[in-house]
Design a protein around this motif. Structure first.
Motif, short mmCIF file in Angstrom:
data_model
loop_
_atom_site.label_atom_id
_atom_site.label_comp_id
_atom_site.label_asym_id
_atom_site.label_seq_id
_atom_site.Cartn_x
_atom_site.Cartn_y
_atom_site.Cartn_z
N ALA A 77 -4.08 -1.37 12.85
CA ALA A 77 -3.79 -0.62 11.93
C ALA A 77 -2.66 -0.93 11.10
O ALA A 77 -2.59 -1.10 9.68
CB ALA A 77 -3.64 0.97 12.37
N ASP A 78 -1.47 -1.42 11.53
CA ASP A 78 -0.30 -1.89 10.88
C ASP A 78 -0.84 -3.07 9.95
O ASP A 78 -0.34 -3.09 8.88
CB ASP A 78 0.88 -2.24 11.85
CG ASP A 78 1.20 -1.35 12.90
OD1 ASP A 78 0.65 -1.00 13.96
OD2 ASP A 78 2.36 -0.95 12.69
N ARG A 79 -1.59 -3.96 10.60
CA ARG A 79 -1.86 -5.12 9.66
C ARG A 79 -2.91 -4.77 8.65
O ARG A 79 -2.60 -5.20 7.40
CB ARG A 79 -2.59 -6.17 10.65
CG ARG A 79 -1.86 -6.80 11.75
CD ARG A 79 -2.31 -7.74 12.69
NE ARG A 79 -3.52 -7.30 13.39
CZ ARG A 79 -3.36 -6.79 14.85
NH1 ARG A 79 -1.89 -6.57 15.36
NH2 ARG A 79 -4.42 -6.44 15.46
N GLY A 102 7.20 -6.22 3.06
CA GLY A 102 6.30 -5.55 4.13
C GLY A 102 6.87 -5.83 5.43
O GLY A 102 7.29 -6.94 5.76
N GLU A 103 6.57 -4.87 6.32
CA GLU A 103 7.24 -4.99 7.88
C GLU A 103 6.65 -6.14 8.39
O GLU A 103 7.15 -6.93 8.92
CB GLU A 103 7.03 -3.66 8.34
CG GLU A 103 7.27 -4.05 10.05
CD GLU A 103 7.28 -2.81 10.98
OE1 GLU A 103 6.98 -1.84 10.31
OE2 GLU A 103 7.47 -3.06 12.06
N GLU A 104 5.15 -6.17 8.14
CA GLU A 104 4.39 -7.05 8.99
C GLU A 104 4.33 -8.62 8.32
O GLU A 104 4.10 -8.69 7.09
CB GLU A 104 3.21 -6.60 9.57
CG GLU A 104 3.01 -5.10 9.97
CD GLU A 104 4.24 -5.03 11.06
OE1 GLU A 104 4.20 -3.85 11.48
OE2 GLU A 104 4.28 -5.85 11.98
N GLU A 105 4.29 -9.59 9.13
CA GLU A 105 4.26 -10.95 8.88
C GLU A 105 3.04 -11.46 9.11
O GLU A 105 2.51 -11.37 10.35
CB GLU A 105 5.05 -11.84 9.74
CG GLU A 105 6.60 -11.79 9.01
CD GLU A 105 7.81 -12.44 10.03
OE1 GLU A 105 8.79 -11.92 10.01
OE2 GLU A 105 7.29 -13.46 10.55
N VAL A 149 7.60 -1.73 2.00
CA VAL A 149 6.50 -1.13 2.89
C VAL A 149 6.38 -1.11 4.09
O VAL A 149 6.68 -2.01 4.80
CB VAL A 149 5.22 -1.85 2.25
CG1 VAL A 149 3.77 -1.23 2.82
CG2 VAL A 149 4.99 -1.96 0.68
N ASP A 150 6.33 0.20 4.62
CA ASP A 150 6.05 0.29 6.23
C ASP A 150 4.75 0.64 6.22
O ASP A 150 4.54 2.00 6.16
CB ASP A 150 7.32 0.91 6.94
CG ASP A 150 7.19 0.95 8.33
OD1 ASP A 150 8.06 1.51 8.93
OD2 ASP A 150 6.07 0.60 8.95
N PRO A 151 3.89 -0.21 6.72
CA PRO A 151 2.36 0.11 6.80
C PRO A 151 2.05 1.30 7.68
O PRO A 151 1.33 2.20 7.64
CB PRO A 151 1.73 -1.09 7.11
CG PRO A 151 2.79 -1.93 7.73
CD PRO A 151 3.90 -1.62 6.92
N LEU A 152 2.73 1.20 8.73
CA LEU A 152 2.72 2.33 9.84
C LEU A 152 4.23 2.42 10.53
O LEU A 152 4.47 1.54 10.94
CB LEU A 152 1.54 1.98 10.89
CG LEU A 152 0.99 2.96 11.91
CD1 LEU A 152 -0.36 2.83 12.09
CD2 LEU A 152 1.84 3.34 12.74
N ASP A 153 4.67 3.57 10.19
CA ASP A 153 5.99 3.96 10.78
C ASP A 153 5.71 4.84 11.98
O ASP A 153 4.87 5.92 11.72
CB ASP A 153 6.89 4.42 9.83
CG ASP A 153 8.36 4.74 10.16
OD1 ASP A 153 8.71 3.77 10.75
OD2 ASP A 153 8.86 5.80 10.41
N GLY A 154 6.39 4.31 13.22
CA GLY A 154 5.90 5.14 14.45
C GLY A 154 4.82 4.47 15.38
O GLY A 154 3.81 4.99 16.06
N THR A 155 4.58 3.17 15.13
CA THR A 155 3.56 2.37 15.96
C THR A 155 3.46 2.82 17.41
O THR A 155 2.66 2.92 17.98
CB THR A 155 3.86 0.84 15.66
OG1 THR A 155 3.76 0.75 14.28
CG2 THR A 155 2.80 -0.07 16.54
N SER A 156 4.79 2.97 18.07
CA SER A 156 4.97 3.07 19.18
C SER A 156 4.36 4.24 19.75
O SER A 156 3.37 4.43 20.87
CB SER A 156 6.43 3.04 19.90
OG SER A 156 6.34 3.33 21.34
MG LIG Z 1 6.13 -0.23 10.83
#
Ligand SMILES: [Mg+2]
Ligand SMILES: Nc1ncnc2c1ncn2[C@@H]1O[C@H](COP(=O)(O)O)[C@@H](OP(=O)(O)O)[C@H]1O
Ligand SMILES: [Mg+2]
Ligand SMILES: [Mg+2]
Length: 314
Positions: A52-54, A75-78, A119-126
């Motif tokens: 989902a993050d990706r 964005g957060e994710e590489e 952009v944080d695509p999904l904050d609270g991944t954990s």
């Molecule tokens: Mg995130």
């Protein structure tokens, strides 16, 4: 009569496009969860990434860069650029409620190339991986000249206890300096008690030492930087205290912009404002200290223990 989209100032169009795309992002998050396989990758210590993050990052970054090729998007994710970007993720619609607003003079002439979008695509991944779904937010922060001036927070699972149809759950808050914040109502926290919110999955000795120094009556340990700022806005906590280096500019840009418009204050643990230039270091190395009202921020800042501040170089 709202300005036609092409005539609207570019900042208003970027905000409008961000509102449209985060709603699509929320559906991706729900689709991945429903599929049952989260595709979890461990990026490092306590640092997970799911499909989902990706997918959400591909959705948001591709949609915004197609419409606004001159903005800087971080964005957060590489992700590898060949990563599969499905056509159905590309959103180019603009939200009409946003376009109907009047852009303040000082922002109306900002050119596209001056805009940095965090952009944080999904904050609270954990918490997403552990099923604490209302901790999850999608964050799109808008910065100009290094300052967070607007943004969007989408909470896909908002109201999940009441609304049983998962695709009807969720809310989107958005706002910009000089326009206001929409999609949430600011509420003052209870008096006579001090409630502090902090991390649930990235705590350490200094985080707890600092909170203890502020003598809280209650500590809400929840996931997500965006989610914790929502608690401040809705009067569920007085302060968000995170005396650790762990979060980054994409975690704080959108929440800071909206909190500031609503009269709150977000800084590092030294009381320094955060900068959001495109070439700034991503790490919030000075930690995060936010209060529901700017007027009480100093009370918390002056109680941060000296020995903790030494571990958090701004
Ligand atoms: Mg995130
Ligand atoms: N020590 C650490 N290492 C990695 N990420 C951290 C971290 N401390 C905080 N974060 C990130 O900062 C955000 C807020 O943290 P928390 O939920 O613990 O309050 C989360 O964003 P993401 O979920 O987008 O990665 C979290 O992963
Ligand atoms: Mg992360
Ligand atoms: Mg985050």
């Amino acid at each position: 009569m709202a300005a036609s989209s092409s005539a609207a100032p570019v900042l208003l169009r970027i905000l409008s496009a961000s509102v449209s795309v985060v709603n699509r992002a929320g559906r991706i998050i729900k689709d991945v969860m429903r599929k049952g396989d989260l595709g979890i990758i461990d990026k490092g210590i306590d640092d997970l990434q799911t499909e989902a993050d990706r997918s959400v990052q591909h959705c948001i970054v591709t949609s915004l860069s197609r419409q606004f090729p001159k903005i800087s998007i971080i964005g957060e994710e590489e992700l590898d650029s060949e990563g599969k970007v499905l056509d159905e993720w590309i959103v180019t619609s603009l939200d009409s409620d946003v376009l109907a607003k009047k852009c303040p003079e000082n922002l109306a002439s900002i050119p596209e190339e001056k805009v940095v979008v965090w952009v944080d695509p999904l904050d609270g991944t954990s918490e997403y991986t552990q099923g604490l779904l209302d901790h999850v937010t999608v964050l799109v922060g808008i910065a100009v000249n290094g300052k967070a001036i607007g943004g969007v927070i989408h909470q896909p699972y908002y109201n999940y206890q009441v609304e049983k149809d998962v695709y009807k759950q969720g809310r989107t808050l958005w706002g910009m300096n000089g326009i206001g914040v929409f999609g949430i109502e600011k509420k003052a926290p209870c008096e006579g008690k001090r409630i502090i919110t902090t991390t649930r999955s990235h705590s350490n000795k200094n985080v707890n030492l600092t909170i203890d120094a502020m003598k809280p009556d209650e500590v809400l340990r929840v996931g997500g930087a965006g989610h914790k700022v929502l608690l401040l806005i809705e009067g569920r906590a007085h302060a968000y205290v995170f005396a650790s280096k762990g979060c980054k500019k994409w975690d704080t840009c959108a929440p800071e912009a909206l909190l500031h418009i609503l009269g709150g204050k977000l800084t590092d643990m030294h009381g320094n404002s955060l900068e959001y230039h495109k070439d700034i270091q991503y790490l919030n190395s000075g930690g995060v200290l936010a209060t529901y009202d700017a007027a009480v921020h100093e009370w918390y800042r002056e109680r941060v223990p000296e020995e903790v501040k030494k571990t958090l170089p701004p």
